[in-house]
Design a protein around this motif. Structure first.
Motif, PDB file in Angstrom:
ATOM      1  N   GLY A 181       0.787  -1.228   0.000  1.00 39.44           N
ATOM      2  CA  GLY A 181       0.000   0.000   0.000  1.00 39.44           C
ATOM      3  C   GLY A 181       0.815   1.271   0.000  1.00 39.44           C
ATOM      4  O   GLY A 181       0.255   2.372   0.045  1.00 39.44           O
ATOM      5  N   GLY A 182       2.152   1.147  -0.064  1.00 38.55           N
ATOM      6  CA  GLY A 182       2.999   2.326  -0.089  1.00 38.55           C
ATOM      7  C   GLY A 182       3.068   2.959  -1.472  1.00 38.55           C
ATOM      8  O   GLY A 182       2.715   2.337  -2.477  1.00 38.55           O
ATOM      9  N   THR A 183       3.504   4.190  -1.518  1.00 37.05           N
ATOM     10  CA  THR A 183       3.662   4.906  -2.786  1.00 37.05           C
ATOM     11  C   THR A 183       5.068   4.695  -3.320  1.00 37.05           C
ATOM     12  O   THR A 183       6.048   4.924  -2.620  1.00 37.05           O
ATOM     13  CB  THR A 183       3.405   6.410  -2.594  1.00 37.05           C
ATOM     14  N   VAL A 184       5.159   4.248  -4.558  1.00 42.23           N
ATOM     15  CA  VAL A 184       6.450   4.010  -5.206  1.00 42.23           C
ATOM     16  C   VAL A 184       6.524   4.854  -6.472  1.00 42.23           C
ATOM     17  O   VAL A 184       5.603   4.843  -7.293  1.00 42.23           O
ATOM     18  CB  VAL A 184       6.640   2.514  -5.554  1.00 42.23           C
ATOM     19  N   ASP A 185       7.601   5.593  -6.604  1.00 39.08           N
ATOM     20  CA  ASP A 185       7.855   6.394  -7.817  1.00 39.08           C
ATOM     21  C   ASP A 185       9.339   6.205  -8.134  1.00 39.08           C
ATOM     22  O   ASP A 185      10.156   7.095  -7.927  1.00 39.08           O
ATOM     23  CB  ASP A 185       7.517   7.855  -7.566  1.00 39.08           C
ATOM     24  N   ALA A 186       9.679   5.018  -8.607  1.00 39.82           N
ATOM     25  CA  ALA A 186      11.071   4.576  -8.686  1.00 39.82           C
ATOM     26  C   ALA A 186      11.563   4.518 -10.126  1.00 39.82           C
ATOM     27  O   ALA A 186      10.776   4.439 -11.074  1.00 39.82           O
ATOM     28  CB  ALA A 186      11.225   3.212  -8.031  1.00 39.82           C
ATOM     29  N   ARG A 187      12.902   4.557 -10.254  1.00 45.50           N
ATOM     30  CA  ARG A 187      13.525   4.602 -11.572  1.00 45.50           C
ATOM     31  C   ARG A 187      14.680   3.606 -11.679  1.00 45.50           C
ATOM     32  O   ARG A 187      15.541   3.542 -10.795  1.00 45.50           O
ATOM     33  CB  ARG A 187      14.104   5.999 -11.849  1.00 45.50           C
ATOM     34  N   LEU A 188      14.710   2.878 -12.777  1.00 46.10           N
ATOM     35  CA  LEU A 188      15.886   2.138 -13.191  1.00 46.10           C
ATOM     36  C   LEU A 188      16.427   2.832 -14.434  1.00 46.10           C
ATOM     37  O   LEU A 188      15.700   3.023 -15.422  1.00 46.10           O
ATOM     38  CB  LEU A 188      15.547   0.681 -13.520  1.00 46.10           C
ATOM     39  N   ILE A 189      17.687   3.243 -14.379  1.00 51.14           N
ATOM     40  CA  ILE A 189      18.328   3.898 -15.520  1.00 51.14           C
ATOM     41  C   ILE A 189      19.539   3.049 -15.895  1.00 51.14           C
ATOM     42  O   ILE A 189      20.534   3.002 -15.169  1.00 51.14           O
ATOM     43  CB  ILE A 189      18.755   5.338 -15.176  1.00 51.14           C
ATOM     44  N   ASN A 190      19.419   2.339 -16.992  1.00 56.09           N
ATOM     45  CA  ASN A 190      20.451   1.417 -17.437  1.00 56.09           C
ATOM     46  C   ASN A 190      21.378   2.076 -18.445  1.00 56.09           C
ATOM     47  O   ASN A 190      21.054   3.131 -19.002  1.00 56.09           O
ATOM     48  CB  ASN A 190      19.808   0.167 -18.038  1.00 56.09           C
ATOM     49  N   THR A 191      22.509   1.445 -18.707  1.00 52.57           N
ATOM     50  CA  THR A 191      23.475   2.018 -19.648  1.00 52.57           C
ATOM     51  C   THR A 191      23.776   1.045 -20.771  1.00 52.57           C
ATOM     52  O   THR A 191      24.359  -0.024 -20.547  1.00 52.57           O
ATOM     53  CB  THR A 191      24.786   2.406 -18.941  1.00 52.57           C
TER      54      THR A 191
END
Length: 292
Positions: free
Chosen positions: A136-146
């Protein structure tokens, strides 16, 4: 208030080159930065630069190619900053040889650092973010690959590196499709800049201009894109491969189904010559492999 205020970002291979440029730019935009590099003194030097500018950071030298190492990195970040919001998978290596001269070790070492290195931290963090979202938590996450131009087009004497970088593009697409439901985006960048790797491979090409003109190979040129992707503003963008160098940004147009010839029955091998020629004629011509 910066674009990444209070967002915690883990950057691998951040002791120099592009990783250092990202760390400095993200810290300047308010991020808490975990500077990971196997060269601990280099990581600490970048942290000192961030501190001297009033930023927030910590140094870490754990191994990104093991789950144990990844878990230690995340645990240290969470202990200091409370949460991790962004992972920038930047660390890489080279073992350049013509294909027939590659050893098994040359192949395995590049796959280990690039592909397994991209897996371990992303997998560890994705599980954490998934569990938070399910709770129920808020997630605003990013994976930035190369990735790399070598991964998009191929590169002479870099079949191991090009293969790993192409795999990272495919990984990015799958991550974006699977993880969107949890509030996680995944994008990749294919940067071109002056780094230890490019200086070793083509020093004359990437050297800084002496006349004071725009330094198109400065790693800092790529950093604004990474800052934007790490921010909350990019939550609607996922599954994209960006190319960035100098003042240029573009989105790569990846593999897709091209022209089709449908017979409605099984082809005879003797029929296929003209069919293949016609398909090639109707297709978009591929970019040339680097070095050809």
């Amino acid at each position: 208030m910066g674009m990444c205020d209070q967002r915690t970002v883990v950057i691998t291979g951040a002791g120099g080159g592009l990783g250092r440029a990202y760390a400095l730019a993200l810290a300047a935009e308010g991020a808490n930065v975990v500077v990971n590099d196997i060269r601990e003194p280099a990581a600490k030097a970048v942290v000192d630069e961030i501190f001297s500018s009033g930023g927030s950071a910590l140094a870490n030298a754990d191994d990104i190619t093991t789950i144990d190492g990844a878990q230690r990195i995340v645990a240290q970040a969470v202990d200091r900053f409370g949460e991790v919001h962004v992972l920038v998978n930047n660390a890489g290596n080279l073992r350049d040889r013509m294909f027939v001269n590659l050893s098994e070790e040359d192949w395995d070492e590049v796959m280990r650092v690039h592909l397994k290195g991209h897996f371990c931290l992303a997998n560890t963090l994705a599980k954490r973010w998934r569990d938070k979202a399910k709770g129920g938590g808020t997630v605003d996450a990013r994976l930035i690959n190369t990735s790399s131009g070598a991964g998009l087009q191929g590169s002479i004497a870099q079949s191991n590196y090009a293969t790993a970088k192409a795999g990272i593009c495919a990984l990015t697409l799958v991550q974006a499709a699977e993880l969107a439901r949890y509030g996680i985006t995944s994008n990749a960048i294919a940067p071109a800049a002056r780094t230890a790797m490019t200086e070793g491979a083509m020093p004359e090409v990437v050297k800084k201009p002496e006349d004071g003109s725009f330094d198109s190979w400065d790693p800092a040129n790529v950093a604004p894109l990474v800052v934007w992707l790490a921010s909350t503003e990019s939550r609607h963008v996922s599954g994209r491969i960006f190319e960035a160098s100098g003042g240029k940004i573009s989105i790569a147009d990846g593999w897709r189904t091209g022209p089709v010839e449908e017979k409605g029955a099984r082809w005879n091998p003797n029929e296929l010559g003209p069919v293949i020629e016609a398909l090639i004629e109707r297709s978009v011509q591929p970019q040339k492999v680097y070095g050809t």
